[in-house]
Design a protein around this motif. Structure first.
Motif, PDB file in Angstrom:
ATOM      1  N   SER A  46       0.824  -1.200   0.000  1.00  0.00           N
ATOM      2  CA  SER A  46       0.000   0.000   0.000  1.00  0.00           C
ATOM      3  C   SER A  46       0.864   1.258   0.000  1.00  0.00           C
ATOM      4  O   SER A  46       0.546   2.247  -0.675  1.00  0.00           O
ATOM      5  CB  SER A  46      -0.928  -0.007   1.222  1.00  0.00           C
ATOM      6  N   ALA A  47       1.967   1.227   0.749  1.00  0.00           N
ATOM      7  CA  ALA A  47       2.880   2.368   0.764  1.00  0.00           C
ATOM      8  C   ALA A  47       3.510   2.580  -0.611  1.00  0.00           C
ATOM      9  O   ALA A  47       3.633   3.718  -1.091  1.00  0.00           O
ATOM     10  CB  ALA A  47       3.966   2.151   1.815  1.00  0.00           C
ATOM     11  N   LEU A  48       3.898   1.484  -1.267  1.00  0.00           N
ATOM     12  CA  LEU A  48       4.438   1.582  -2.621  1.00  0.00           C
ATOM     13  C   LEU A  48       3.387   2.129  -3.578  1.00  0.00           C
ATOM     14  O   LEU A  48       3.684   2.938  -4.468  1.00  0.00           O
ATOM     15  CB  LEU A  48       4.918   0.210  -3.103  1.00  0.00           C
ATOM     16  N   ASP A  49       2.166   1.658  -3.400  1.00  0.00           N
ATOM     17  CA  ASP A  49       1.057   2.117  -4.227  1.00  0.00           C
ATOM     18  C   ASP A  49       0.927   3.634  -4.154  1.00  0.00           C
ATOM     19  O   ASP A  49       0.782   4.320  -5.161  1.00  0.00           O
ATOM     20  CB  ASP A  49      -0.224   1.434  -3.738  1.00  0.00           C
ATOM     21  N   GLN A  50       0.995   4.169  -2.926  1.00  0.00           N
ATOM     22  CA  GLN A  50       0.880   5.607  -2.744  1.00  0.00           C
ATOM     23  C   GLN A  50       2.042   6.339  -3.415  1.00  0.00           C
ATOM     24  O   GLN A  50       1.850   7.381  -4.053  1.00  0.00           O
ATOM     25  CB  GLN A  50       0.842   5.945  -1.253  1.00  0.00           C
ATOM     26  N   GLN A  51       3.247   5.799  -3.289  1.00  0.00           N
ATOM     27  CA  GLN A  51       4.404   6.420  -3.933  1.00  0.00           C
ATOM     28  C   GLN A  51       4.257   6.418  -5.451  1.00  0.00           C
ATOM     29  O   GLN A  51       4.640   7.375  -6.131  1.00  0.00           O
ATOM     30  CB  GLN A  51       5.676   5.689  -3.527  1.00  0.00           C
ATOM     31  N   ILE A  52       3.695   5.332  -5.991  1.00  0.00           N
ATOM     32  CA  ILE A  52       3.480   5.254  -7.435  1.00  0.00           C
ATOM     33  C   ILE A  52       2.486   6.325  -7.871  1.00  0.00           C
ATOM     34  O   ILE A  52       2.689   7.015  -8.885  1.00  0.00           O
ATOM     35  CB  ILE A  52       2.972   3.849  -7.826  1.00  0.00           C
ATOM     36  N   ILE A  53       1.398   6.465  -7.114  1.00  0.00           N
ATOM     37  CA  ILE A  53       0.393   7.486  -7.441  1.00  0.00           C
ATOM     38  C   ILE A  53       1.026   8.873  -7.429  1.00  0.00           C
ATOM     39  O   ILE A  53       0.792   9.696  -8.326  1.00  0.00           O
ATOM     40  CB  ILE A  53      -0.775   7.420  -6.448  1.00  0.00           C
ATOM     41  N   GLU A  54       1.843   9.150  -6.414  1.00  0.00           N
ATOM     42  CA  GLU A  54       2.492  10.450  -6.321  1.00  0.00           C
ATOM     43  C   GLU A  54       3.471  10.667  -7.473  1.00  0.00           C
ATOM     44  O   GLU A  54       3.594  11.781  -8.002  1.00  0.00           O
ATOM     45  CB  GLU A  54       3.206  10.574  -4.982  1.00  0.00           C
ATOM     46  N   ALA A  55       4.170   9.596  -7.886  1.00  0.00           N
ATOM     47  CA  ALA A  55       5.089   9.709  -9.020  1.00  0.00           C
ATOM     48  C   ALA A  55       4.324   9.985 -10.311  1.00  0.00           C
ATOM     49  O   ALA A  55       4.756  10.805 -11.135  1.00  0.00           O
ATOM     50  CB  ALA A  55       5.912   8.425  -9.156  1.00  0.00           C
ATOM     51  N   PHE A  56       3.194   9.319 -10.493  1.00  0.00           N
ATOM     52  CA  PHE A  56       2.368   9.576 -11.666  1.00  0.00           C
ATOM     53  C   PHE A  56       1.899  11.028 -11.673  1.00  0.00           C
ATOM     54  O   PHE A  56       1.930  11.707 -12.714  1.00  0.00           O
ATOM     55  CB  PHE A  56       1.151   8.645 -11.671  1.00  0.00           C
ATOM     56  N   ASP A  57       1.445  11.502 -10.520  1.00  0.00           N
ATOM     57  CA  ASP A  57       0.948  12.864 -10.424  1.00  0.00           C
ATOM     58  C   ASP A  57       2.054  13.870 -10.723  1.00  0.00           C
ATOM     59  O   ASP A  57       1.853  14.830 -11.476  1.00  0.00           O
ATOM     60  CB  ASP A  57       0.375  13.093  -9.023  1.00  0.00           C
ATOM     61  N   ALA A  58       3.228  13.637 -10.138  1.00  0.00           N
ATOM     62  CA  ALA A  58       4.362  14.538 -10.367  1.00  0.00           C
ATOM     63  C   ALA A  58       4.790  14.515 -11.838  1.00  0.00           C
ATOM     64  O   ALA A  58       5.118  15.557 -12.419  1.00  0.00           O
ATOM     65  CB  ALA A  58       5.534  14.145  -9.471  1.00  0.00           C
TER      66      ALA A  58
END
Length: 360
Positions: A46-58
């Motif tokens: 789940s933590a990785l998932d959040q980091q992926i979402i943030e990377a996509f957004d950035a």
């Protein structure tokens, strides 16, 4: 993780109907160890998932900014080129007007009026040329700034693109690790694992109900009817309607049950966890921040878990890395993961960090 969060019950239920007593023969130590490992992996995923979402957004923001910068850069280059051409034409005109310079003409004139007039014209030309050069220098400096900003933005976009791929690879490794743990369990142990997860969720719900009842009793006195009323509105049974727009968001989110989970997606056919919340509320005319962390800090006002209404956003893990939408009856709708997609789950199927009421 489908077999970690939701499908454990469904996959093993068919086997349970055949044997009727599968979990009785499960090795409790093996089940306990698997349960602990799967819980750890689920939180890490789940933590990785959040980091992926943030990377996509950035990455999306950097790409959009780069597109704007490229347009600005093209316009500025044209402006500088035009300035260079204008100064060059002016210089050529001045040099080609006469072989005798204006300064020489001024030195040889005997007419004071002509001298002063010529001197004034000469000064005006010098001032105009000087101003033109200064303006060109300013435009050139702006051009260089835009070039630097565009290069930095492109580097950031490339960095986030690489981060996405690296994080997704890490996520896939976690998925494979969880699957291996699950697969090494016998059918009996798989059933016992599902039973334990269901029991834990039921116990958490019962504890929340008891806490809500005690709080109601302390704040309202020992009136039984009021205590019962408070208990009936606890997170396991509450179906109290949210606002009109919150209800619209719930309907929108539920309409996407069965849709696929795709990292960085905000619909309309695929979603990540915060992307589903973002899309559902956009259908109700409300704009939310993009990531679950940003939604928790900026999407609305904090609300107690015991006072949830349909449409409230519920956040999971610490630090926050997942979000779902409360739909009443102790359930949420959420984009779970790539295997499960958009689905309905128990409110307490994951460790809760808090909740936010977007509207109402």
């Amino acid at each position: 993780m489908k077999r970690i969060r939701t499908a454990l019950v469904g996959v093993v239920a068919a086997a349970c109907m055949v044997t009727g007593t599968l979990s009785a023969n499960a090795d409790p130590d093996a089940v306990a160890e698997a349960k602990s490992e799967l819980a750890r992996i689920q939180q890490e995923s789940s933590a990785l998932d959040q980091q992926i979402i943030e990377a996509f957004d950035a990455a999306d923001k950097a790409t959009a900014k780069l597109k704007t910068l490229k347009a600005d850069l093209k316009a500025q280059e044209a402006k500088v080129d035009a300035g260079i051409t204008e100064l060059g034409d002016a210089a050529a005109l001045q040099m080609g007007n006469d072989s005798v310079s204006l300064a020489a003409q001024l030195l040889t004139t005997s007419d004071s009026a002509n001298f002063l007039s010529g001197l004034s014209a000469m000064q005006a030309e010098v001032d105009r040329s000087s101003a033109g050069v200064q303006q060109l220098q300013l435009e050139q400096a702006k051009l260089e700034t835009l070039r630097t900003e565009a290069a930095d933005t492109k580097a950031e976009a490339d960095k986030q693109a690489k981060a996405k791929e690296s994080l997704k690879a890490d996520y896939d490794e976690k998925e494979a690790e969880a699957q291996a743990i699950y697969d090494r369990l016998s059918a009996e142990e798989q059933q016992r694992l599902a039973d334990l997860q269901a029991e834990e969720e039921a116990a958490a719900t019962a504890a929340a109900e008891a806490s809500a009842a005690r709080s109601a009793s302390a704040s309202r006195g020992e009136d039984r009817s009021e205590t019962a009323s408070s208990s009936s509105s606890s997170d396991s049974t509450s179906t109290a309607a949210g606002s009109g727009r919150a209800s619209s968001a719930v309907s929108a989110a539920l309409s996407k049950v069965g849709s696929s989970y795709v990292f960085g997606s905000t619909g309309p056919s695929s979603f990540d966890c915060s992307g589903l919340m973002y899309w559902a509320y956009s259908q109700a005319g409300i704009s939310l921040p993009r990531s679950s962390g940003a939604q928790y800090s900026g999407a609305g006002s904090r609300v107690s878990i015991s006072d949830l209404k349909p449409g409230d956003l519920v956040f999971y893990y610490s630090p926050i890395s997942h979000v779902g939408m409360y739909i009443g009856g102790g359930r949420i709708v959420h984009a779970a993961n790539p295997r499960s997609g958009v689905t309905v789950a128990g409110l307490r199927s994951m460790p809760i960090s808090g909740a936010v009421r977007v509207v109402g």
